[in-house]
Scaffold this motif. Structure first.
Motif, PDB file in Angstrom:
ATOM      1  N   ASP A   2       0.838  -1.197   0.000  1.00 35.14           N
ATOM      2  CA  ASP A   2       0.000   0.000   0.000  1.00 35.14           C
ATOM      3  C   ASP A   2       0.875   1.250   0.000  1.00 35.14           C
ATOM      4  O   ASP A   2       1.757   1.403   0.858  1.00 35.14           O
ATOM      5  CB  ASP A   2      -0.904   0.026   1.233  1.00 35.14           C
ATOM      6  CG  ASP A   2      -1.965  -1.069   1.180  1.00 35.14           C
ATOM      7  OD1 ASP A   2      -2.404  -1.405   0.069  1.00 35.14           O
ATOM      8  OD2 ASP A   2      -2.337  -1.590   2.249  1.00 35.14           O
ATOM      9  N   VAL A   3       0.602   2.137  -0.957  1.00 37.51           N
ATOM     10  CA  VAL A   3       1.357   3.381  -1.091  1.00 37.51           C
ATOM     11  C   VAL A   3       0.386   4.548  -0.985  1.00 37.51           C
ATOM     12  O   VAL A   3      -0.573   4.636  -1.760  1.00 37.51           O
ATOM     13  CB  VAL A   3       2.111   3.448  -2.435  1.00 37.51           C
ATOM     14  CG1 VAL A   3       2.843   4.780  -2.563  1.00 37.51           C
ATOM     15  CG2 VAL A   3       3.083   2.282  -2.572  1.00 37.51           C
ATOM     16  N   ALA A   4       0.619   5.427  -0.029  1.00 41.72           N
ATOM     17  CA  ALA A   4      -0.181   6.648   0.081  1.00 41.72           C
ATOM     18  C   ALA A   4       0.492   7.745  -0.729  1.00 41.72           C
ATOM     19  O   ALA A   4       1.675   8.034  -0.525  1.00 41.72           O
ATOM     20  CB  ALA A   4      -0.300   7.070   1.536  1.00 41.72           C
ATOM     21  N   VAL A   5      -0.240   8.324  -1.664  1.00 44.56           N
ATOM     22  CA  VAL A   5       0.233   9.476  -2.423  1.00 44.56           C
ATOM     23  C   VAL A   5      -0.455  10.696  -1.813  1.00 44.56           C
ATOM     24  O   VAL A   5      -1.679  10.798  -1.835  1.00 44.56           O
ATOM     25  CB  VAL A   5      -0.097   9.330  -3.915  1.00 44.56           C
ATOM     26  CG1 VAL A   5       0.352  10.568  -4.688  1.00 44.56           C
ATOM     27  CG2 VAL A   5       0.561   8.073  -4.493  1.00 44.56           C
ATOM     28  N   ILE A   6       0.328  11.569  -1.216  1.00 38.51           N
ATOM     29  CA  ILE A   6      -0.247  12.668  -0.446  1.00 38.51           C
ATOM     30  C   ILE A   6      -0.946  13.674  -1.353  1.00 38.51           C
ATOM     31  O   ILE A   6      -0.363  14.191  -2.311  1.00 38.51           O
ATOM     32  CB  ILE A   6       0.821  13.368   0.410  1.00 38.51           C
ATOM     33  CG1 ILE A   6       1.330  12.398   1.477  1.00 38.51           C
ATOM     34  CG2 ILE A   6       0.258  14.629   1.060  1.00 38.51           C
ATOM     35  CD1 ILE A   6       2.369  12.980   2.399  1.00 38.51           C
ATOM     36  N   LYS A   7      -2.187  13.942  -1.018  1.00 37.69           N
ATOM     37  CA  LYS A   7      -2.991  14.932  -1.727  1.00 37.69           C
ATOM     38  C   LYS A   7      -2.775  16.286  -1.069  1.00 37.69           C
ATOM     39  O   LYS A   7      -3.002  16.452   0.119  1.00 37.69           O
ATOM     40  CB  LYS A   7      -4.473  14.547  -1.644  1.00 37.69           C
ATOM     41  CG  LYS A   7      -5.411  15.576  -2.225  1.00 37.69           C
ATOM     42  CD  LYS A   7      -6.851  15.162  -1.983  1.00 37.69           C
ATOM     43  CE  LYS A   7      -7.788  16.272  -2.407  1.00 37.69           C
ATOM     44  NZ  LYS A   7      -9.173  15.955  -2.074  1.00 37.69           N
ATOM     45  N   TYR A   8      -2.280  17.261  -1.868  1.00 36.25           N
ATOM     46  CA  TYR A   8      -2.152  18.614  -1.323  1.00 36.25           C
ATOM     47  C   TYR A   8      -2.352  19.670  -2.404  1.00 36.25           C
ATOM     48  O   TYR A   8      -1.728  20.712  -2.411  1.00 36.25           O
ATOM     49  CB  TYR A   8      -0.828  18.799  -0.577  1.00 36.25           C
ATOM     50  CG  TYR A   8       0.439  18.693  -1.398  1.00 36.25           C
ATOM     51  CD1 TYR A   8       1.208  19.817  -1.665  1.00 36.25           C
ATOM     52  CD2 TYR A   8       0.908  17.468  -1.862  1.00 36.25           C
ATOM     53  CE1 TYR A   8       2.388  19.736  -2.372  1.00 36.25           C
ATOM     54  CE2 TYR A   8       2.087  17.372  -2.568  1.00 36.25           C
ATOM     55  CZ  TYR A   8       2.822  18.516  -2.828  1.00 36.25           C
ATOM     56  OH  TYR A   8       3.996  18.413  -3.535  1.00 36.25           O
ATOM     57  N   ASN A   9      -3.263  19.365  -3.312  1.00 40.00           N
ATOM     58  CA  ASN A   9      -3.656  20.300  -4.363  1.00 40.00           C
ATOM     59  C   ASN A   9      -2.487  20.756  -5.221  1.00 40.00           C
ATOM     60  O   ASN A   9      -2.410  21.912  -5.607  1.00 40.00           O
ATOM     61  CB  ASN A   9      -4.397  21.505  -3.787  1.00 40.00           C
ATOM     62  CG  ASN A   9      -5.809  21.155  -3.368  1.00 40.00           C
ATOM     63  OD1 ASN A   9      -6.270  20.052  -3.628  1.00 40.00           O
ATOM     64  ND2 ASN A   9      -6.497  22.071  -2.729  1.00 40.00           N
TER      65      ASN A   9
END
Length: 194
Positions: A2-9
């Motif tokens: 599992d890889v979290a890709v950080i959402k920050y616009n």
């Protein structure tokens, strides 16, 4: 995995998600604390402007989360710059993982730095299988200074700058591995295998 890709616009997110899919990772775009904390790996991508991105991170307290993570973490492009201490872009205080300043390339008529350029002085398991003939794709007007403590590869454009950085579980790359063909795929694969 599992890889979290950080959402920050910030931009450049979809190409990172596609790259993870090609490599067989289960990637999700998220700004949820628990999802990020539970993931095996974290990717911090981005194209955009430093002060706006930092504002988004602070509003969601992601700035506090990012510097407290202990799993392998990979910042890409703006993600690398925001992991540094300070950016000249709108005089922005960043996350400070790397005590390095981000500066604007002079002179103005030569920026942004767009296109392929080679990596030099490679020294990290993240770069296993590559050498100084490895070319990666850049699009940026700001760069992180070279610091022998944390710089694991350099590139020369107007001056030498940190192409990749490493400190503890934090890795970062100024170029776009997801747009850098086989070399980029090698770097992303090495990151997933850390």
């Amino acid at each position: 995995m599992d890889v979290a890709v950080i959402k920050y616009n910030a931009g450049n997110v979809q190409s990172v998600l596609y790259a993870m899919e090609r490599l067989g990772a289960n990637a999700i775009l998220t700004d949820d604390w628990e999802t990020i904390k539970k993931s095996d790996k974290v990717i911090f991508p981005g194209q955009g402007e430093a002060s706006t991105a930092m504002k988004y991170l602070k509003e969601r307290k992601l700035d506090q989360l990012i510097i407290a993570l202990d799993q392998p973490f990979f910042g890409i492009c703006l993600g690398l710059q925001l992991l540094c201490e300070h950016s000249e872009e709108y005089d922005t205080t960043c996350l400070g993982v790397f005590p390095i300043r981000v500066k604007k390339f002079p002179p103005l008529e030569k920026v942004p730095h767009i296109g392929w350029n080679n990596l030099q002085h490679l020294k990290s398991p993240l770069l296993e299988g590559l050498n100084d003939s490895a070319y990666v794709y850049y699009v940026h007007s700001y760069y992180a200074e070279v610091d022998p403590r944390y710089t694991i590869a350099t590139t020369h454009y107007i001056n030498d700058f940190s192409a990749l950085l490493h400190r503890d579980n934090y890795y970062a790359m100024q170029a776009h591995p997801e747009k850098s063909s086989e070399v980029g795929e090698t770097i992303l694969t090495n990151f997933l295998n850390l």
